[in-house]
Scaffold this motif. Sequence first.
Motif, PDB file in Angstrom:
ATOM      1  N   ARG A  83       0.846  -1.010  -0.062  1.00  0.00           N
ATOM      2  CA  ARG A  83      -0.077   0.201   0.017  1.00  0.00           C
ATOM      3  C   ARG A  83       0.805   1.267   0.053  1.00  0.00           C
ATOM      4  NH1 ARG A  83      -4.680   0.603   4.370  1.00  0.00           N
ATOM      5  NH2 ARG A  83      -5.490  -1.080   2.925  1.00  0.00           N
ATOM      6  N   SER A  84       2.042   1.150   0.866  1.00  0.00           N
ATOM      7  CA  SER A  84       2.718   2.399   0.796  1.00  0.00           C
ATOM      8  C   SER A  84       3.252   2.865  -0.644  1.00  0.00           C
ATOM      9  CB  SER A  84       3.782   2.069   1.687  1.00  0.00           C
ATOM     10  OG  SER A  84       4.907   1.106   1.418  1.00  0.00           O
ATOM     11  N   ILE A  85       3.695   1.933  -1.151  1.00  0.00           N
ATOM     12  CA  ILE A  85       4.269   2.086  -2.710  1.00  0.00           C
ATOM     13  C   ILE A  85       3.177   2.640  -3.489  1.00  0.00           C
ATOM     14  CG2 ILE A  85       5.241   0.808  -4.864  1.00  0.00           C
ATOM     15  CD1 ILE A  85       6.886  -0.881  -3.208  1.00  0.00           C
ATOM     16  N   LYS A  86       2.173   1.986  -3.427  1.00  0.00           N
ATOM     17  CA  LYS A  86       0.925   2.554  -4.244  1.00  0.00           C
ATOM     18  C   LYS A  86       0.667   3.850  -3.916  1.00  0.00           C
ATOM     19  CE  LYS A  86      -1.500  -1.713  -5.109  1.00  0.00           C
ATOM     20  NZ  LYS A  86      -2.784  -2.444  -4.492  1.00  0.00           N
ATOM     21  N   GLU A  87       0.669   4.076  -2.710  1.00  0.00           N
ATOM     22  CA  GLU A  87       0.251   5.669  -2.248  1.00  0.00           C
ATOM     23  C   GLU A  87       1.543   6.464  -2.628  1.00  0.00           C
ATOM     24  OE1 GLU A  87      -0.043   5.285   1.715  1.00  0.00           O
ATOM     25  OE2 GLU A  87      -2.133   4.632   1.959  1.00  0.00           O
ATOM     26  N   ILE A 123      11.192   6.757  -6.012  1.00  0.00           N
ATOM     27  CA  ILE A 123      10.268   7.164  -7.029  1.00  0.00           C
ATOM     28  C   ILE A 123       9.951   6.324  -8.210  1.00  0.00           C
ATOM     29  CG2 ILE A 123       9.657   9.131  -8.259  1.00  0.00           C
ATOM     30  CD1 ILE A 123       9.348   9.282  -5.349  1.00  0.00           C
ATOM     31  N   ALA A 124      11.261   5.778  -8.702  1.00  0.00           N
ATOM     32  CA  ALA A 124      11.188   4.951 -10.091  1.00  0.00           C
ATOM     33  C   ALA A 124      10.188   3.681  -9.685  1.00  0.00           C
ATOM     34  CB  ALA A 124      12.606   4.550 -10.602  1.00  0.00           C
ATOM     35  N   GLN A 125      10.589   3.128  -8.484  1.00  0.00           N
ATOM     36  CA  GLN A 125       9.762   1.770  -8.353  1.00  0.00           C
ATOM     37  C   GLN A 125       8.087   2.356  -8.200  1.00  0.00           C
ATOM     38  OE1 GLN A 125      11.208  -0.066  -4.882  1.00  0.00           O
ATOM     39  NE2 GLN A 125       9.911  -2.094  -5.428  1.00  0.00           N
ATOM     40  N   ALA A 126       8.034   3.103  -7.454  1.00  0.00           N
ATOM     41  CA  ALA A 126       6.706   3.590  -7.277  1.00  0.00           C
ATOM     42  C   ALA A 126       5.788   3.834  -8.531  1.00  0.00           C
ATOM     43  CB  ALA A 126       6.540   4.682  -6.370  1.00  0.00           C
ATOM     44  N   LEU A 127       6.492   4.597  -9.211  1.00  0.00           N
ATOM     45  CA  LEU A 127       5.559   5.037 -10.534  1.00  0.00           C
ATOM     46  C   LEU A 127       5.551   3.848 -11.473  1.00  0.00           C
ATOM     47  CD1 LEU A 127       7.334   8.517 -11.259  1.00  0.00           C
ATOM     48  CD2 LEU A 127       5.295   8.197 -10.954  1.00  0.00           C
ATOM     49  N   ALA A 128       6.732   2.970 -11.472  1.00  0.00           N
ATOM     50  CA  ALA A 128       6.383   1.925 -12.441  1.00  0.00           C
ATOM     51  C   ALA A 128       5.598   0.819 -11.899  1.00  0.00           C
ATOM     52  CB  ALA A 128       8.073   1.041 -12.517  1.00  0.00           C
ATOM     53  N   ALA A 129       5.339   0.771 -10.694  1.00  0.00           N
ATOM     54  CA  ALA A 129       4.221   0.039  -9.952  1.00  0.00           C
ATOM     55  C   ALA A 129       2.862   0.504 -10.218  1.00  0.00           C
ATOM     56  CB  ALA A 129       4.450  -0.255  -8.470  1.00  0.00           C
TER      57      ALA A 129
END
Length: 220
Positions: A83-87, A123-129
């Motif tokens: 959830r944290s990565i999605k947010e 940020i790259a991982q969060a945006l990619a996901a």
Amino acid sequence: MITKDRSAMVEQNLGLVRSCAHRFRGRGIEYDDLYQAGCMGLVKATAAFDESRGVMFSTYAVPVILGEIRRLFRDGGTVKVSRSIKELGVKAARVREQLSTTLGRDAAISEVAEAMGKEPGEIAQALAATTPPVSLTAGEEEGGGQLDLPVDSPEELLSDILALKQAMERMEDRDRRLIILRYYQNQTQTQTAQELGMTQVQVSRREKKLMQYFRQELLE
């Protein structure tokens, strides 16, 4: 941790993810989930890539991306994104949109990271996901109808070549030799039969079975 340069690699190679995800369409998992899993694979490939080995990034990344997508099927179709990565991805997308408006161009991941006080890799991982896949159809509000895609992208062509190579590596030696003789050396079925100690009819029948194998591996 992914550096700024590698964050840019994620952005530049999302076409590989789209191409790989497209291969698994119609197998029971939504395309959005396939795309997200592929993005995770791209981030992993970017973080682990070693330029000193003399291998192109795309050559290294495609098997990693495909591996993450296949893992999705083994896990029952669930993309494990916290959830944290999605947010964070949602927030980063908003910041990126605001920066792009201010700058008059697409904001780079490093610029978004700096504005948010985060590491570029995070940020790259969060945006990619959380980045939605590119749709091949447009809604009525965008004019309706299917988008024209007259030319395959270089990423799609490369992934096709890599997938073909992987499929051939899994074949038995004589089958691989048959394909090489017929499609790489342009030999006739009769010439191929002589090379392999088979009859022309046997070559023809085996070739048809191998074409079915390639369809299953590359198109379905």
